[in-house]
Enzyme design. Structure first.
Site, PDB file in Angstrom:
ATOM      1  N   GLY A  14       0.817  -1.148  -0.004  1.00  0.00           N
ATOM      2  CA  GLY A  14      -0.056  -0.023  -0.081  1.00  0.00           C
ATOM      3  C   GLY A  14       0.831   1.215  -0.082  1.00  0.00           C
ATOM      4  N   SER A  16       1.506   3.523  -2.313  1.00  0.00           N
ATOM      5  CA  SER A  16       1.110   4.598  -3.056  1.00  0.00           C
ATOM      6  C   SER A  16       0.091   5.211  -2.267  1.00  0.00           C
ATOM      7  CB  SER A  16       0.697   4.141  -4.419  1.00  0.00           C
ATOM      8  OG  SER A  16      -0.287   3.208  -4.193  1.00  0.00           O
ATOM      9  N   GLY A  17      -0.387   4.720  -1.277  1.00  0.00           N
ATOM     10  CA  GLY A  17      -1.439   5.776  -0.466  1.00  0.00           C
ATOM     11  C   GLY A  17      -1.021   6.808   0.399  1.00  0.00           C
ATOM     12  N   LEU A  18      -1.911   7.440   0.984  1.00  0.00           N
ATOM     13  CA  LEU A  18      -1.814   8.506   1.967  1.00  0.00           C
ATOM     14  C   LEU A  18      -0.362   8.348   2.799  1.00  0.00           C
ATOM     15  CD1 LEU A  18      -2.431  11.290   3.516  1.00  0.00           C
ATOM     16  CD2 LEU A  18      -4.119   9.784   4.597  1.00  0.00           C
ATOM     17  N   VAL A  19      -0.598   7.288   3.605  1.00  0.00           N
ATOM     18  CA  VAL A  19       0.480   6.907   4.526  1.00  0.00           C
ATOM     19  C   VAL A  19       1.745   6.393   4.012  1.00  0.00           C
ATOM     20  CG1 VAL A  19       1.156   5.423   6.545  1.00  0.00           C
ATOM     21  CG2 VAL A  19      -1.107   6.154   6.477  1.00  0.00           C
ATOM     22  N   GLY A  20       1.634   5.552   2.952  1.00  0.00           N
ATOM     23  CA  GLY A  20       2.937   5.005   1.908  1.00  0.00           C
ATOM     24  C   GLY A  20       3.437   6.159   1.465  1.00  0.00           C
ATOM     25  N   TYR A 143     -14.915  -3.515   8.768  1.00  0.00           N
ATOM     26  CA  TYR A 143     -13.461  -3.081   8.846  1.00  0.00           C
ATOM     27  C   TYR A 143     -13.102  -3.247  10.258  1.00  0.00           C
ATOM     28  CZ  TYR A 143      -9.887   0.647   8.594  1.00  0.00           C
ATOM     29  OH  TYR A 143      -8.765   1.283   8.510  1.00  0.00           O
ATOM     30  N   LYS A 194     -14.297  19.798  -0.944  1.00  0.00           N
ATOM     31  CA  LYS A 194     -15.590  20.663  -0.853  1.00  0.00           C
ATOM     32  C   LYS A 194     -15.273  22.026  -0.901  1.00  0.00           C
ATOM     33  CE  LYS A 194     -18.651  17.931   1.920  1.00  0.00           C
ATOM     34  NZ  LYS A 194     -19.432  17.970   2.642  1.00  0.00           N
ATOM     35  N   ARG A 215     -11.910  14.956  17.395  1.00  0.00           N
ATOM     36  CA  ARG A 215     -11.137  14.116  16.902  1.00  0.00           C
ATOM     37  C   ARG A 215      -9.577  14.479  16.938  1.00  0.00           C
ATOM     38  NH1 ARG A 215     -15.247  11.756  16.584  1.00  0.00           N
ATOM     39  NH2 ARG A 215     -16.218  10.832  14.708  1.00  0.00           N
TER      40      ARG A 215
HETATM   41  P1  NDP Z   1      -4.948   4.537   1.112  1.00  0.00           P
HETATM   42  O1  NDP Z   1      -6.314   4.178   0.671  1.00  0.00           O
HETATM   43  O2  NDP Z   1      -4.433   5.856   0.625  1.00  0.00           O
HETATM   44  O3  NDP Z   1      -3.968   3.592   0.348  1.00  0.00           O
HETATM   45  C1  NDP Z   1      -4.327   2.268   0.344  1.00  0.00           C
HETATM   46  C2  NDP Z   1      -3.046   1.471  -0.369  1.00  0.00           C
HETATM   47  O4  NDP Z   1      -3.410   0.280  -0.376  1.00  0.00           O
HETATM   48  C3  NDP Z   1      -2.675   1.939  -1.764  1.00  0.00           C
HETATM   49  O5  NDP Z   1      -1.608   1.897  -2.071  1.00  0.00           O
HETATM   50  C4  NDP Z   1      -3.639   0.904  -2.542  1.00  0.00           C
HETATM   51  O6  NDP Z   1      -2.956   0.777  -3.793  1.00  0.00           O
HETATM   52  C5  NDP Z   1      -3.499  -0.195  -1.786  1.00  0.00           C
HETATM   53  N1  NDP Z   1      -4.180  -1.377  -1.892  1.00  0.00           N
HETATM   54  C6  NDP Z   1      -5.591  -1.313  -1.846  1.00  0.00           C
HETATM   55  N2  NDP Z   1      -6.169  -2.477  -1.913  1.00  0.00           N
HETATM   56  C7  NDP Z   1      -5.152  -3.466  -2.380  1.00  0.00           C
HETATM   57  C8  NDP Z   1      -5.031  -4.649  -2.733  1.00  0.00           C
HETATM   58  N3  NDP Z   1      -6.120  -5.469  -2.978  1.00  0.00           N
HETATM   59  N4  NDP Z   1      -3.581  -5.249  -3.189  1.00  0.00           N
HETATM   60  C9  NDP Z   1      -2.676  -4.428  -3.100  1.00  0.00           C
HETATM   61  N5  NDP Z   1      -2.542  -3.161  -2.679  1.00  0.00           N
HETATM   62  C10 NDP Z   1      -3.925  -2.565  -2.264  1.00  0.00           C
HETATM   63  O7  NDP Z   1      -4.854   4.189   2.428  1.00  0.00           O
HETATM   64  P2  NDP Z   1      -3.962   4.938   3.887  1.00  0.00           P
HETATM   65  O8  NDP Z   1      -2.777   5.336   3.257  1.00  0.00           O
HETATM   66  O9  NDP Z   1      -4.804   6.057   4.105  1.00  0.00           O
HETATM   67  O10 NDP Z   1      -4.145   3.948   5.042  1.00  0.00           O
HETATM   68  C11 NDP Z   1      -2.716   2.945   5.193  1.00  0.00           C
HETATM   69  C12 NDP Z   1      -3.403   2.022   6.466  1.00  0.00           C
HETATM   70  O11 NDP Z   1      -3.464   2.835   7.496  1.00  0.00           O
HETATM   71  C13 NDP Z   1      -4.289   1.277   6.102  1.00  0.00           C
HETATM   72  O12 NDP Z   1      -4.175   0.020   6.570  1.00  0.00           O
HETATM   73  C14 NDP Z   1      -5.529   1.764   6.969  1.00  0.00           C
HETATM   74  O13 NDP Z   1      -6.230   0.845   7.499  1.00  0.00           O
HETATM   75  C15 NDP Z   1      -4.873   2.602   8.102  1.00  0.00           C
HETATM   76  N6  NDP Z   1      -5.489   3.756   8.605  1.00  0.00           N
HETATM   77  C16 NDP Z   1      -5.834   4.686   7.773  1.00  0.00           C
HETATM   78  C17 NDP Z   1      -6.246   6.061   8.581  1.00  0.00           C
HETATM   79  C18 NDP Z   1      -6.495   7.176   7.813  1.00  0.00           C
HETATM   80  O14 NDP Z   1      -7.204   8.315   8.602  1.00  0.00           O
HETATM   81  N7  NDP Z   1      -6.288   7.300   6.540  1.00  0.00           N
HETATM   82  C19 NDP Z   1      -6.739   5.890   9.874  1.00  0.00           C
HETATM   83  C20 NDP Z   1      -6.219   4.768  10.571  1.00  0.00           C
HETATM   84  C21 NDP Z   1      -5.556   3.726   9.896  1.00  0.00           C
HETATM   85  P3  NDP Z   1      -3.578   1.610  -5.086  1.00  0.00           P
HETATM   86  O15 NDP Z   1      -3.005   2.981  -4.765  1.00  0.00           O
HETATM   87  O16 NDP Z   1      -2.638   0.937  -6.233  1.00  0.00           O
HETATM   88  O17 NDP Z   1      -4.930   1.518  -5.143  1.00  0.00           O
END
Ligand code: NDP
Length: 321
Positions: A14, A16-20, A143, A194, A215
């Site tokens: 993960g 590529s997401g917010l935390v990553g 979840y 928004k 929060r």
């Molecule tokens: P994001 O939605 O920003 O990123 C999710 C990541 O997971 C992306 O890199 C996505 O890849 C990858 N992903 C999703 N589904 C799959 C899959 N089936 N196979 C492989 N990769 C997958 O999440 P966050 O960065 O916000 O969250 C990171 C962690 O922190 C999570 O475990 C979340 O539960 C936890 N968390 C987040 C909070 C928040 O406020 N955001 C609060 C508390 C916990 P791609 O970009 O390709 O879709």
């Protein structure tokens, strides 16, 4: 080569997401240690819900350390509408990642829980020991149960196989690279999007709910720094909360006003009280973190929101929304 000379491969699921992306930014800002190689995965590298894809990824990179972020995540409204998918997809992803970490002898696995999976009826502040003390809020029980089982299994893997698996409990996270979807995103990115539209269209900035819920928000780059600290220094299967202090809890209204200020929005601000508020508060204590890092200074909410707004405005075309 002695063990100390061996290369550590740190794989971030993960990534590529917010935390990553927060971790990637932090590491690229001069925080990479010699002998470490970092791999940031996205769903394009493989679908972690599938065991085959997961094994191929472990074969390819041979990680020594894993930060496990990949998950199906979403805000209150998305969670309420798809409990089955939020449960199943997270269970599949977590089971595949944990079992591959065991099979491929990963030295350390750090997974992510959330404060929103804690018991609904509880006393505050919540701490790491209370995770399983009662049912979660019905709005996100799919979840929540999937995530809670990570903690159960971290302890089971330690007991049965001696694995060094642990978990982090962040409060609400926000920052660059967030999901800014108004329908399925979390509160801060949703409000930023928004407010951006309200400014552009010269319409009122409408906030869902009363604005009174409280929060704790943690800026993604702070969380990244603390996560890397957990990976390197914190070796215990029991979870650790990574959150700002209790006195840094803010109301959704304050957040909305900070967003409007950062966006230089001068129009009308409306609270739509016909929309659900969610839990009134879920204050988390960070005593455990403070025992290890008493002096760590978090980014203020105003500064973090300003940086997130600036990032969204500059990256409007490419931002997830
Ligand atoms: P994001 O939605 O920003 O990123 C999710 C990541 O997971 C992306 O890199 C996505 O890849 C990858 N992903 C999703 N589904 C799959 C899959 N089936 N196979 C492989 N990769 C997958 O999440 P966050 O960065 O916000 O969250 C990171 C962690 O922190 C999570 O475990 C979340 O539960 C936890 N968390 C987040 C909070 C928040 O406020 N955001 C609060 C508390 C916990 P791609 O970009 O390709 O879709």
């Amino acid at each position: 080569a002695t063990e100390a000379n061996e290369k550590n491969v740190i794989m971030v699921t993960g990534g590529s997401g917010l935390v990553g992306m927060g971790i990637k930014t932090f590491i690229e800002n001069g925080n990479q240690v010699e002998g470490e190689e970092w791999v940031f995965l996205s769903s394009k590298d493989g679908d972690m819900r599938k065991r085959d894809d997961c094994e191929k990824i472990f074969e390819k990179y041979k990680p020594t350390h894993v930060i496990h972020l990949a998950a199906k995540v979403g805000g209150l409204f998305a969670n309420m509408a798809a409990k089955v998918e939020f449960f199943r997809e997270n269970i599949l992803i977590n089971d595949n990642v944990m079992e591959c970490c065991r099979i491929y002898n990963v030295k350390k696995l750090v997974s992510f829980l959330s404060t929103c999976i804690f018991p609904d009826k509880t006393t505050y502040p919540i701490d790491e020991t209370m995770l399983h003390d009662g049912p979660p809020h019905p709005s996100n029980e799919g979840y929540a149960y999937a995530k809670r089982l990570i903690d159960t299994m971290n302890r089971a893997y330690a007991e049965e196989y001696g694995c060094n698996f642990t978990s982090i409990i962040p409060t609400n996270i926000y920052g660059p690279h967030d999901n800014f979807s108004i329908q399925s995103g979390h509160v801060i990115p949703g409000l930023i999007h928004k407010c951006y539209l309200a400014k552009q269209d010269q319409t009122p900035f409408t906030i869902w709910g009363s604005g009174t819920p409280l929060r704790q928000f943690v800026y993604s780059i702070d969380l990244a720094e603390l996560t890397v600290w957990v990976l390197r220094e914190y070796h215990d299967p029991t979870p650790i909360t990574l959150s700002v202090d209790e006195e840094d809890e803010v109301s959704i209204k304050d957040v909305a006003l900070a967003v409007a200020k950062a966006m230089k929005f001068e129009g009308e601000i409306v609270f739509d009280t016909s929309k659900a508020d969610g839990q009134f508060k879920k204050t988390a204590g960070n005593k455990k973190l403070r025992k290890y890092l008493p002096d760590y200074k978090f980014t203020s909410i105003e500064e973090g929101i300003q940086k997130s707004v600036d990032w969204f405005v500059e990256n409007y075309e490419v931002a997830r929304k």
